[in-house]
Design a protein around this motif. Structure first.
Motif, PDB file in Angstrom:
ATOM      1  N   ASP A  35      -2.483  -1.856  -1.422  1.00  0.00           N
ATOM      2  CA  ASP A  35      -1.712  -2.056  -0.191  1.00  0.00           C
ATOM      3  C   ASP A  35      -0.358  -1.337  -0.285  1.00  0.00           C
ATOM      4  O   ASP A  35       0.097  -0.722   0.687  1.00  0.00           O
ATOM      5  CB  ASP A  35      -1.488  -3.547   0.060  1.00  0.00           C
ATOM      6  N   VAL A  36       0.265  -1.440  -1.446  1.00  0.00           N
ATOM      7  CA  VAL A  36       1.550  -0.770  -1.658  1.00  0.00           C
ATOM      8  C   VAL A  36       1.385   0.741  -1.524  1.00  0.00           C
ATOM      9  O   VAL A  36       2.196   1.423  -0.879  1.00  0.00           O
ATOM     10  CB  VAL A  36       2.126  -1.127  -3.045  1.00  0.00           C
ATOM     11  N   GLN A  37       0.310   1.275  -2.111  1.00  0.00           N
ATOM     12  CA  GLN A  37       0.073   2.712  -2.054  1.00  0.00           C
ATOM     13  C   GLN A  37      -0.219   3.166  -0.625  1.00  0.00           C
ATOM     14  O   GLN A  37       0.248   4.221  -0.188  1.00  0.00           O
ATOM     15  CB  GLN A  37      -1.093   3.090  -2.975  1.00  0.00           C
ATOM     16  N   ARG A  38      -0.984   2.344   0.117  1.00  0.00           N
ATOM     17  CA  ARG A  38      -1.275   2.701   1.514  1.00  0.00           C
ATOM     18  C   ARG A  38      -0.008   2.691   2.359  1.00  0.00           C
ATOM     19  O   ARG A  38       0.185   3.560   3.221  1.00  0.00           O
ATOM     20  CB  ARG A  38      -2.317   1.744   2.100  1.00  0.00           C
ATOM     21  N   THR A  39       0.849   1.728   2.115  1.00  0.00           N
ATOM     22  CA  THR A  39       2.121   1.669   2.851  1.00  0.00           C
ATOM     23  C   THR A  39       2.969   2.895   2.543  1.00  0.00           C
ATOM     24  O   THR A  39       3.550   3.508   3.440  1.00  0.00           O
ATOM     25  CB  THR A  39       2.893   0.393   2.488  1.00  0.00           C
ATOM     26  N   GLN A  55       1.940   5.773   1.593  1.00  0.00           N
ATOM     27  CA  GLN A  55       1.314   6.947   2.203  1.00  0.00           C
ATOM     28  C   GLN A  55       1.616   7.013   3.688  1.00  0.00           C
ATOM     29  O   GLN A  55       1.881   8.093   4.227  1.00  0.00           O
ATOM     30  CB  GLN A  55      -0.205   6.908   1.969  1.00  0.00           C
ATOM     31  N   ARG A  56       1.612   5.870   4.375  1.00  0.00           N
ATOM     32  CA  ARG A  56       1.934   5.855   5.804  1.00  0.00           C
ATOM     33  C   ARG A  56       3.362   6.323   6.040  1.00  0.00           C
ATOM     34  O   ARG A  56       3.637   7.047   7.003  1.00  0.00           O
ATOM     35  CB  ARG A  56       1.757   4.452   6.397  1.00  0.00           C
ATOM     36  N   ALA A  67       6.951  10.556   7.982  1.00  0.00           N
ATOM     37  CA  ALA A  67       8.083  11.464   7.784  1.00  0.00           C
ATOM     38  C   ALA A  67       7.656  12.917   7.955  1.00  0.00           C
ATOM     39  O   ALA A  67       8.364  13.714   8.589  1.00  0.00           O
ATOM     40  CB  ALA A  67       8.685  11.252   6.398  1.00  0.00           C
ATOM     41  N   VAL A  68       6.508  13.276   7.410  1.00  0.00           N
ATOM     42  CA  VAL A  68       6.006  14.649   7.555  1.00  0.00           C
ATOM     43  C   VAL A  68       5.800  14.985   9.034  1.00  0.00           C
ATOM     44  O   VAL A  68       6.189  16.062   9.505  1.00  0.00           O
ATOM     45  CB  VAL A  68       4.690  14.832   6.771  1.00  0.00           C
TER      46      VAL A  68
END
Length: 202
Positions: free
Chosen positions: A21-25, A27-28, A33-34
């Motif tokens: 969940d932390v990694q998905r957040t 990544q979002r 930002a991109v």
């Protein structure tokens, strides 16, 4: 179920899920930002806008990225991972200076065209880009020019190096191909011809 009654397997699953969940957040946040850098530009991208697009709070953004440099570096890495960056290891293996310069500029101009929208806005908003990110981009461009210049017998000639340094700049591609309407191939041929003319006088 209490903490004591949960099995190690259950606790391990929950820990793994939290990490995912932390990694998905994260990544979002990076993808948000991109997107904003590529559509509005870094100078017009606020933490609040990034948080809103990612569906998180500003505090969550800061929890993952404590400063702008960390966020920019993550964004830069993510954007580049979706591109086809120049491949100096390929054209750097070509011994003939004209062939190397032609192959290198064609590769770079292809990259510039594919990444034009992001590169245009990032360069426009350089004042809003962290120094370490600007320096990394400038260093990569210098390395590309170095690989191209080193194939020439007149590699140490200042004017030749200046021409090749000018040729590899994104601003040169944009001037020739966007403002003057040349195709990439024509722009490459023009810069190679200029390099040959300068090299013959060195």
């Amino acid at each position: 179920m209490s903490e004591q009654k949960r099995s190690p397997k259950s606790r391990g699953y929950e820990m793994q899920k939290r990490a995912e969940d932390v990694q998905r957040t994260r990544q979002r946040i990076v993808e948000a930002a991109v997107h904003l850098h590529e559509t509005a530009g870094p100078a017009w991208t606020s933490i609040s806008a990034i948080a809103a697009r990612a569906g998180v709070t500003r505090l969550t953004v800061y929890r993952h990225f404590p400063d702008e440099t960390a966020l920019f570096e993550a964004c830069s890495g993510h954007w580049l991972s979706r591109q086809r960056p120049p491949r100096p290891e390929e054209w750097g293996a070509i011994e003939d200076p004209l062939e190397r310069l032609t192959a290198g500029l064609a590769d770079m101009y292809r990259f510039y065209r594919e990444g034009e929208q992001m590169l245009t806005l990032v360069i426009r908003d350089q004042h809003a880009v962290p120094e370490s990110v600007r320096e990394a981009w400038e260093e990569r461009t210098r390395q590309y020019a170095e690989v191209l210049a080193n194939a020439w017998p007149e590699a140490d000639a200042p004017v030749l190096r200046a021409v090749i340094g000018h040729a590899v700049a994104f601003s040169t591609w944009r001037s020739l191909c966007r403002e003057q309407g040349l195709r990439d191939r024509e722009a490459v041929e023009f810069m190679v011809t200029l390099a040959v003319a300068v090299g013959s006088k060195s």
